[in-house]
Scaffold this motif. Sequence first.
Motif, short mmCIF file in Angstrom:
data_model
loop_
_atom_site.label_atom_id
_atom_site.label_comp_id
_atom_site.label_asym_id
_atom_site.label_seq_id
_atom_site.Cartn_x
_atom_site.Cartn_y
_atom_site.Cartn_z
N MET A 187 31.49 21.74 101.95
CA MET A 187 30.67 21.33 103.09
C MET A 187 29.96 20.01 102.81
SD MET A 187 30.85 23.25 105.69
CE MET A 187 29.38 23.03 106.63
N ILE A 188 29.44 19.88 101.59
CA ILE A 188 28.71 18.66 101.25
C ILE A 188 29.63 17.46 101.30
CG2 ILE A 188 27.46 17.48 99.41
CD1 ILE A 188 26.50 20.29 98.52
N SER A 189 30.83 17.59 100.75
CA SER A 189 31.79 16.49 100.76
C SER A 189 32.15 16.06 102.17
CB SER A 189 33.06 16.86 100.01
OG SER A 189 32.82 16.99 98.64
N LEU A 190 32.43 17.03 103.04
CA LEU A 190 32.81 16.70 104.41
C LEU A 190 31.68 16.00 105.15
CD1 LEU A 190 34.79 19.88 105.45
CD2 LEU A 190 35.70 17.60 104.98
N PHE A 191 30.48 16.56 105.03
CA PHE A 191 29.33 15.94 105.69
C PHE A 191 29.08 14.54 105.18
CE2 PHE A 191 24.81 14.98 105.80
CZ PHE A 191 24.60 15.00 107.17
N TRP A 192 29.15 14.40 103.86
CA TRP A 192 28.87 13.10 103.26
C TRP A 192 29.92 12.07 103.66
CZ3 TRP A 192 29.42 11.32 97.58
CH2 TRP A 192 28.62 10.22 97.36
N LEU A 193 31.19 12.46 103.66
CA LEU A 193 32.26 11.54 104.06
C LEU A 193 32.12 11.14 105.53
CD1 LEU A 193 35.33 13.06 102.22
CD2 LEU A 193 34.17 10.91 101.71
N PRO A 245 33.96 14.00 96.14
CA PRO A 245 32.62 13.43 96.40
C PRO A 245 31.50 14.46 96.25
CG PRO A 245 34.16 12.69 98.06
CD PRO A 245 34.85 13.75 97.27
N GLY A 246 31.71 15.66 96.74
CA GLY A 246 30.68 16.69 96.61
C GLY A 246 30.44 17.09 95.17
N LEU A 247 31.52 17.18 94.39
CA LEU A 247 31.37 17.51 92.97
C LEU A 247 30.59 16.44 92.23
CD1 LEU A 247 34.88 18.98 92.08
CD2 LEU A 247 32.71 20.22 92.35
N ILE A 248 30.90 15.18 92.52
CA ILE A 248 30.16 14.09 91.88
C ILE A 248 28.71 14.13 92.29
CG2 ILE A 248 29.86 11.58 91.87
CD1 ILE A 248 32.85 11.31 91.79
N LEU A 249 28.43 14.40 93.55
CA LEU A 249 27.04 14.43 94.02
C LEU A 249 26.26 15.57 93.38
CD1 LEU A 249 25.36 12.68 95.85
CD2 LEU A 249 25.87 14.22 97.71
N VAL A 250 26.85 16.75 93.27
CA VAL A 250 26.16 17.88 92.63
C VAL A 250 25.91 17.58 91.16
CG1 VAL A 250 26.43 20.29 91.91
CG2 VAL A 250 26.97 19.63 94.24
N TRP A 251 26.91 17.03 90.47
CA TRP A 251 26.75 16.66 89.06
C TRP A 251 25.68 15.60 88.89
CZ3 TRP A 251 28.40 11.81 87.02
CH2 TRP A 251 28.30 11.71 85.64
N TRP A 252 25.67 14.60 89.77
CA TRP A 252 24.68 13.52 89.69
C TRP A 252 23.28 14.05 89.97
CZ3 TRP A 252 24.11 9.34 87.24
CH2 TRP A 252 23.17 8.40 87.62
N CYS A 253 23.14 14.97 90.92
CA CYS A 253 21.83 15.59 91.19
C CYS A 253 21.31 16.33 89.97
CB CYS A 253 21.92 16.53 92.38
SG CYS A 253 22.16 15.73 93.94
N TYR A 254 22.20 17.05 89.32
CA TYR A 254 21.82 17.76 88.11
C TYR A 254 21.33 16.78 87.04
CZ TYR A 254 22.34 20.35 83.76
OH TYR A 254 22.11 20.90 82.53
N LEU A 255 22.07 15.69 86.82
CA LEU A 255 21.65 14.70 85.82
C LEU A 255 20.34 14.03 86.21
CD1 LEU A 255 24.96 12.89 84.80
CD2 LEU A 255 23.65 14.56 83.51
N LEU A 256 20.18 13.68 87.49
CA LEU A 256 18.94 13.03 87.91
C LEU A 256 17.73 13.95 87.78
CD1 LEU A 256 19.68 10.81 91.02
CD2 LEU A 256 19.18 10.12 88.69
N GLU A 257 17.88 15.21 88.13
CA GLU A 257 16.76 16.13 87.99
C GLU A 257 16.35 16.25 86.53
OE1 GLU A 257 14.70 17.53 90.27
OE2 GLU A 257 15.81 16.20 91.61
N ALA A 299 39.86 14.28 98.35
CA ALA A 299 38.77 13.62 99.09
C ALA A 299 37.81 14.63 99.68
CB ALA A 299 39.34 12.73 100.19
N PHE A 300 38.27 15.88 99.85
CA PHE A 300 37.41 16.90 100.41
C PHE A 300 36.57 17.61 99.36
CE2 PHE A 300 41.06 16.71 103.36
CZ PHE A 300 40.37 16.19 104.44
N VAL A 301 36.85 17.36 98.07
CA VAL A 301 36.15 18.06 97.01
C VAL A 301 35.44 17.09 96.06
CG1 VAL A 301 36.46 19.61 95.05
CG2 VAL A 301 37.81 19.94 97.12
#
Length: 184
Positions: free
Chosen positions: A1-7, A154-166, A150-152
Motif C-alpha cells: 500500500m505504501i509503495s502504491l500511494f507513494w508512487l 519503494p515501500g521497502l526502502i521507505l520502511v528501512w529508511w524510517c527505521y534507520l532515521l528513527e 516497482a510495487f514493492v
Amino acid sequence: MISLFWLLSLGLVVTAGAGTVVAYEVCRRYVLGKDAGLWAIATKAWRQSWRQATVIGLLAVPVAAAGILTLSSLPTLGLAQVLVPLLVVGLFLLLLLFWCLPLEARFTNPTWRQVRNGLTLGLTTPSLTFLLAIAVVLAGVAIWNFMPAAFVAPGLILVWWCYLLERFFVARGYVQPEPEEAEV
C-alpha cells in the motif's frame, strides 16, 4: 500500500512532497509499532504538513529538470562529461526526498530550516546517505529488470529508511526513545 500511494504521489509532481511526507509518517508509525489506522495517519499528516512539504517537493522540480537536461546531453557529450553532474543532481534529489521531507514529517520548523537541516544532516552523515544511495540504485536495477518490483521496492526502502532515521534521531538525542509497553 505504501509503495502504491507513494508512487502515485510522485507521479503528480505537485503532490510529490506531501505524498512523501504522508508515506514517511505511515512508515514511521509502522516502525514504532503504533497502529492508529492507515487513513487516520495519512489524513493527519496531510493536514499538518502539506504546505511545507509541497514547497520542499517543488524545490526538487528544478533539480530534476537539471538532471533531465544533463541526461539529454548524454548522446552528444558522452558519459565522461555527464557523469559528475548527474551524480550531483542525484545527490540533491536524494537529500530532498529522504532527508528534508522526513524532517518535515518528524519536526515542526519553518520550511527554510527544514531544508537547511535536511541538507546539513545528509551531507554530514555520508555513511547513511551513501547507504541510502546504494539501496536506491539497487532498487532501480531491480525495477529495471523486473517491473513488478516497482510495487514493492519503494515501500521497502521507505520502511528501512524510517527505521534507520528513527534510530539516528534517538542516538543523536533529537527525540526521546519511545517507551516500551509493559506486557501483562
